[in-house]
Scaffold this motif. Structure first.
Motif, PDB file in Angstrom:
ATOM      1  N   VAL A 108       0.855  -1.174   0.000  1.00 57.10           N
ATOM      2  CA  VAL A 108       0.000   0.000   0.000  1.00 57.10           C
ATOM      3  C   VAL A 108       0.896   1.230   0.000  1.00 57.10           C
ATOM      4  O   VAL A 108       1.790   1.348   0.836  1.00 57.10           O
ATOM      5  N   VAL A 109       0.662   2.105  -0.949  1.00 57.80           N
ATOM      6  CA  VAL A 109       1.416   3.353  -1.036  1.00 57.80           C
ATOM      7  C   VAL A 109       0.484   4.471  -0.591  1.00 57.80           C
ATOM      8  O   VAL A 109      -0.624   4.603  -1.110  1.00 57.80           O
ATOM      9  N   THR A 110       0.914   5.247   0.375  1.00 58.56           N
ATOM     10  CA  THR A 110       0.122   6.363   0.867  1.00 58.56           C
ATOM     11  C   THR A 110       0.788   7.669   0.471  1.00 58.56           C
ATOM     12  O   THR A 110       1.954   7.890   0.806  1.00 58.56           O
ATOM     13  N   GLY A 111       0.060   8.499  -0.270  1.00 54.44           N
ATOM     14  CA  GLY A 111       0.594   9.793  -0.672  1.00 54.44           C
ATOM     15  C   GLY A 111       0.694  10.724   0.520  1.00 54.44           C
ATOM     16  O   GLY A 111      -0.260  10.886   1.275  1.00 54.44           O
ATOM     17  N   ALA A 125       2.776  13.886   0.160  1.00 54.69           N
ATOM     18  CA  ALA A 125       2.891  15.203  -0.463  1.00 54.69           C
ATOM     19  C   ALA A 125       2.945  15.008  -1.973  1.00 54.69           C
ATOM     20  O   ALA A 125       3.310  13.930  -2.457  1.00 54.69           O
ATOM     21  N   ALA A 126       2.584  16.051  -2.713  1.00 53.88           N
ATOM     22  CA  ALA A 126       2.609  15.970  -4.172  1.00 53.88           C
ATOM     23  C   ALA A 126       4.026  15.737  -4.669  1.00 53.88           C
ATOM     24  O   ALA A 126       4.988  16.260  -4.117  1.00 53.88           O
ATOM     25  N   GLY A 127       4.153  14.924  -5.700  1.00 58.61           N
ATOM     26  CA  GLY A 127       5.450  14.638  -6.304  1.00 58.61           C
ATOM     27  C   GLY A 127       5.485  13.219  -6.825  1.00 58.61           C
ATOM     28  O   GLY A 127       4.459  12.564  -6.969  1.00 58.61           O
ATOM     29  N   THR A 128       6.687  12.755  -7.128  1.00 57.17           N
ATOM     30  CA  THR A 128       6.856  11.388  -7.610  1.00 57.17           C
ATOM     31  C   THR A 128       7.803  10.632  -6.690  1.00 57.17           C
ATOM     32  O   THR A 128       8.637  11.223  -6.008  1.00 57.17           O
ATOM     33  N   SER A 129       7.628   9.330  -6.687  1.00 50.45           N
ATOM     34  CA  SER A 129       8.478   8.474  -5.873  1.00 50.45           C
ATOM     35  C   SER A 129       8.704   7.171  -6.625  1.00 50.45           C
ATOM     36  O   SER A 129       7.785   6.646  -7.256  1.00 50.45           O
ATOM     37  N   VAL A 130       9.913   6.658  -6.555  1.00 48.18           N
ATOM     38  CA  VAL A 130      10.238   5.380  -7.176  1.00 48.18           C
ATOM     39  C   VAL A 130      10.064   4.291  -6.121  1.00 48.18           C
ATOM     40  O   VAL A 130      10.624   4.370  -5.028  1.00 48.18           O
ATOM     41  N   ILE A 131       9.251   3.297  -6.450  1.00 47.52           N
ATOM     42  CA  ILE A 131       8.971   2.184  -5.545  1.00 47.52           C
ATOM     43  C   ILE A 131       9.627   0.935  -6.128  1.00 47.52           C
ATOM     44  O   ILE A 131       9.429   0.615  -7.300  1.00 47.52           O
ATOM     45  N   VAL A 157       5.574   6.196  -8.892  1.00 44.01           N
ATOM     46  CA  VAL A 157       4.236   6.569  -8.442  1.00 44.01           C
ATOM     47  C   VAL A 157       4.169   8.092  -8.390  1.00 44.01           C
ATOM     48  O   VAL A 157       5.065   8.737  -7.842  1.00 44.01           O
ATOM     49  N   THR A 158       3.101   8.654  -8.962  1.00 46.71           N
ATOM     50  CA  THR A 158       2.890  10.095  -8.922  1.00 46.71           C
ATOM     51  C   THR A 158       1.775  10.408  -7.937  1.00 46.71           C
ATOM     52  O   THR A 158       0.689   9.819  -8.015  1.00 46.71           O
ATOM     53  N   VAL A 159       2.056  11.307  -7.012  1.00 47.60           N
ATOM     54  CA  VAL A 159       1.050  11.777  -6.052  1.00 47.60           C
ATOM     55  C   VAL A 159       0.646  13.175  -6.504  1.00 47.60           C
ATOM     56  O   VAL A 159       1.486  14.070  -6.607  1.00 47.60           O
TER      57      VAL A 159
END
Length: 105
Positions: A4-7, A9-15, A29-31
């Motif tokens: 489960v990925v919880t956003g 703050a706005a932005g991107t993250s590599v999972i 993943v883009t939030v």
């Protein structure tokens, strides 16, 4: 396995997922930022006020009034006071993110 990925703050993250054989899979993943609503939140019965939503509005029904007996809202954010009371107004942007506010008539 599921994650489960919880956003936060706005932005991107590599999972990166690693299984028990050491094999890896990576995705980005883009939030999206939550939209905001601005404008005057009180209106007299029979009058209008215009709300604006941040970002790009959803193409279908971007504005919704929860209590249309008190206030209606057009697809462009024009709120019309119908009768004394309150209504929760929801704005949806083109990412499907929502913001709510309460309008008082």
């Amino acid at each position: 396995n599921a994650g489960v990925v919880t956003g936060v703050a706005a932005g991107t993250s590599v999972i990166t997922y690693t299984d028990n054989n050491g094999c890896k899979s990576t995705t980005t993943v883009t939030v999206n930022a939550n939209p905001t609503i601005n404008g005057t939140l009180t209106v007299c019965a029979g009058s209008t006020t215009t709300l604006t939503g941040s970002g790009t509005a959803a193409t279908s029904t971007p504005w919704v009034s929860a209590t249309t007996a008190n206030a209606t809202v057009s697809n462009t954010g024009v709120v019309t006071g119908v009768a004394a009371g309150t209504s929760v107004i929801t704005y949806t942007d083109n990412n499907g993110c929502k913001a709510t506010t309460t309008v008082t008539v």
